[in-house]
Design an enzyme around this catalytic site. Structure first.
Site, PDB file in Angstrom:
ATOM      1  N   HIS A  77      -7.258  -2.048  -2.074  1.00 19.19           N
ATOM      2  CA  HIS A  77      -6.091  -1.564  -2.799  1.00 19.19           C
ATOM      3  C   HIS A  77      -4.976  -1.226  -1.820  1.00 19.19           C
ATOM      4  O   HIS A  77      -5.218  -0.936  -0.640  1.00 19.19           O
ATOM      5  CB  HIS A  77      -6.459  -0.340  -3.621  1.00 19.19           C
ATOM      6  CG  HIS A  77      -7.359  -0.663  -4.774  1.00 19.19           C
ATOM      7  ND1 HIS A  77      -7.709   0.264  -5.717  1.00 19.19           N
ATOM      8  CD2 HIS A  77      -7.967  -1.820  -5.134  1.00 19.19           C
ATOM      9  CE1 HIS A  77      -8.486  -0.298  -6.615  1.00 19.19           C
ATOM     10  NE2 HIS A  77      -8.670  -1.566  -6.275  1.00 19.19           N
ATOM     11  N   GLU A  79      -3.145   1.389  -1.595  1.00 25.11           N
ATOM     12  CA  GLU A  79      -3.282   2.757  -1.083  1.00 25.11           C
ATOM     13  C   GLU A  79      -4.315   2.814   0.039  1.00 25.11           C
ATOM     14  O   GLU A  79      -4.116   3.493   1.048  1.00 25.11           O
ATOM     15  CB  GLU A  79      -3.704   3.717  -2.206  1.00 25.11           C
ATOM     16  CG  GLU A  79      -2.782   3.712  -3.401  1.00 25.11           C
ATOM     17  CD  GLU A  79      -3.174   2.713  -4.483  1.00 25.11           C
ATOM     18  OE1 GLU A  79      -2.903   2.995  -5.661  1.00 25.11           O
ATOM     19  OE2 GLU A  79      -3.752   1.643  -4.169  1.00 25.11           O
ATOM     20  N   CYS A 105      -6.016   4.291  -8.636  1.00 25.71           N
ATOM     21  CA  CYS A 105      -7.282   4.397  -9.354  1.00 25.71           C
ATOM     22  C   CYS A 105      -8.019   5.650  -8.870  1.00 25.71           C
ATOM     23  O   CYS A 105      -7.592   6.298  -7.913  1.00 25.71           O
ATOM     24  CB  CYS A 105      -8.124   3.138  -9.107  1.00 25.71           C
ATOM     25  SG  CYS A 105      -8.795   3.028  -7.426  1.00 25.71           S
TER      26      CYS A 105
END
Length: 149
Positions: A77, A79, A105
């Protein structure tokens, strides 16, 4: 008109998302402290692995709905990549703010809380209510600026 700092960094996260190699969703993340860019990240396969654009999407092949079974994906991801960039280059992200094209998430939310993030500014939502609860319980401020970029 001159953009606010939040709009400015959120726009940068949208530019970062253009590097994404994900076939489902282009996500960009920017970590900022004291109005200074610390790291960036976008979603895609780890370094030295083939990208989904080259070999196809495992999640599509297995009909995995958005927001479920995150472990069944070749990609990291945005992040996660922003956190990893800080670790690789010796840049502390403690006390930083995240500017992201999409709501993190729950997996990323847990990492961001442990990394010491204080604020999340996002453009779009994501279907993960646990992530919202994690941020709320940890006292991480979440601000949505839809349509600002």
């Amino acid at each position: 008109m001159r953009p606010s700092w939040d709009s400015y960094f959120l726009e940068i996260s949208s530019v970062v998302a253009n590097r994404s190699t994900c076939l489902r969703r282009k996500v960009g993340a920017v970590l900022v402290r004291d109005k200074r860019l610390l790291t960036t990240g976008y979603n895609g396969a780890p370094s030295f692995l083939k990208h989904c654009q080259e070999i196809g999407c495992l999640r599509e092949e297995q009909n995995i709905p958005s927001g479920q079974r995150h472990e069944l994906c070749r990609g990291l991801h945005a992040e996660q990549n922003a956190i990893i960039q800080g670790a690789l280059h010796g840049v502390s992200i403690k006390g930083a703010d995240l500017y992201c094209t999409h709501h993190p998430c729950s997996l990323c939310a847990k990492m961001l809380v442990n990394a010491g993030l204080e604020k999340v500014v996002l453009k779009e939502s994501y279907p993960d209510h646990l992530a919202q609860e994690i941020f709320k319980e940890a006292g991480v401020q979440v601000i949505s600026l839809p349509g600002s970029v």
